[in-house]
Design a protein around this motif. Structure first.
Motif: not given
Length: 416
Positions: A305-308, A402-406, A410-412
């Protein structure tokens, strides 16, 4: 043929079945009786023929001893006239005929032999021929009478089965008429009553007439469950400010974040309050205990959530707290665990109302072995809850991957 029999009225089916079974049993008994009587008749004929041959041999032995061939011939002729033998012949030890009487005529002839003895020596042989045509005809009449009786019994079974079938058909037809709906088509004449009954029953709205009473306790609802509670603070403020389409996209984004994080650790996502989500963890898992998996999932949700938020105009602020319940979430068949869970949810909601800046863990969660060995915690004044500071080295590295995979998923652009 089989299709016609299948669609025939029930009384005909029952009558044919009863007649066929009766005929099969009767034929089996007739065959057994024919074989037994034939065997018994054959034994009796053999005993009679041998006895007659020995009797003649004893009678002519005296005449043979004196060499009186005329007397032998007269004796043989007398036996032909007074017994059932059609021909009698006497031969010496070399096979030469010493006397004959009668003629061997007929289709069923049986021959019997007996030695002619003078003192202890065999002086010749008697050959007796018996016509068994009458015995064979009597045996055939016996078998035919049994076959006729079998046919009569089958006809009686057909009649009895037909009458019984009509009674049952009348009762089944009455039931079919009682079950008929208003728009049910009229039955075809001459059809099978049970087929019609099946169609009438299939047309009934059984779901409206049947109650569900298969409630039962399931083991998975009665095991310890870790509960991750997410209070969606930003969503509460966006309900009145965003249009329906924007609000829908925002909630979809929240769902993607939580669902992806829960998928790594076997969490089960549910909506528990108007502005709150709950992820349940229970049962064994290679990733660790249920409380540890809940803490890992919470860290991932917070980090994603913080990255998005850095790439979107809206905020994804949320408060997270973890507790543990002795029971599961229940289901439609067993509501007690779900009712029991409400206390834990109420407590977590109250904890999140204080808007903690980090993830809070309840005292029950802190006692977990994996939590104590893999997490660094800091005490707080909120109901003895502890605040999650960080994970041990290898587990922190795993969470980062796992964070990088998500984020990659999600950034697709197709999902933004």
């Amino acid at each position: 043929m089989l299709n016609r029999l299948k669609n025939a009225p029930f009384n005909q089916q029952l009558a044919l079945l009863a007649a066929a079974l009766c005929l099969l049993v009767s034929l089996a008994l007739v065959i057994l009786a024919a074989i037994s009587s034939k065997h018994l008749q054959s034994e009796q004929q053999t005993e009679f023929g041998n006895a007659l041959a020995h009797q003649i041999a004893r009678r002519v032995s005296t005449a043979l001893e004196t060499g009186d061939l005329l007397s032998i011939t007269a004796s043989l002729q007398r036996f032909v006239e007074t017994s059932s033998a059609v021909a009698v012949a006497m031969f010496d030890v070399e096979g030469k005929a010493l006397g004959e009487a009668g003629a061997a005529q007929g289709q069923n002839l049986s021959r019997y032999r007996a030695p002619v003895r003078i003192e202890e020596h065999t002086a010749g042989e008697i050959l007796v021929t018996i016509n068994t045509d009458s015995a064979s005809a009597a045996h055939q009449r016996f078998v035919l009478s049994l076959l006729g009786l079998a046919v009569l019994l089958s006809l009686a079974a057909y009649g009895g089965g037909s009458q019984l079938g009509k009674r049952l058909s009348a009762r089944v037809g009455s039931l079919s008429r009682q079950l008929a709906l208003e728009d049910s088509p009229l039955p075809a004449p001459g059809g099978n009553e049970f087929t019609l009954l099946e169609k009438r029953i299939a047309a009934l709205p059984m779901d409206l007439l049947r109650t569900r009473n298969d409630t039962e306790a399931r083991d998975e609802n009665y095991r310890s469950t870790a509960v991750l509670f997410l209070q969606l603070e930003s969503l509460a403020s966006y309900v009145d400010t965003l249009d329906d389409q924007s609000l829908h996209r925002y909630t979809d984004r929240l769902h993607q974040v939580v669902y992806a994080a829960a998928g790594f650790y076997g969490g089960e996502l549910h909506v528990s309050r108007q502005f709150a989500l709950t992820v349940y963890f229970s049962g064994p898992n290679n990733a660790g205990s249920a409380p540890f998996r809940a803490a890992s999932c919470a860290w991932l949700v917070k980090a994603v959530a913080a990255e998005l938020e850095q790439n979107m105009a809206l905020s994804m602020k949320m408060a997270l707290a973890i507790s543990q319940s002795e029971l599961g979430i229940g289901d439609a068949r067993d509501i007690y665990p779900g009712l029991y869970m409400q206390h834990t949810l109420d407590e977590l909601q109250a904890v999140c109302a204080s808007k903690p800046p980090k993830i809070l863990l309840s005292p029950a969660v802190i006692e977990d072995t994996d939590i104590q060995g893999r997490l660094q915690l800091q005490a707080t004044e909120v109901m003895d809850y502890a605040m999650l500071e960080s994970f041990a080295g290898p587990y922190q590295d795993l969470l980062e991957r796992q964070l990088q995979l998500i984020l990659k998923r999600l950034m697709d652009p197709a999902l933004i």
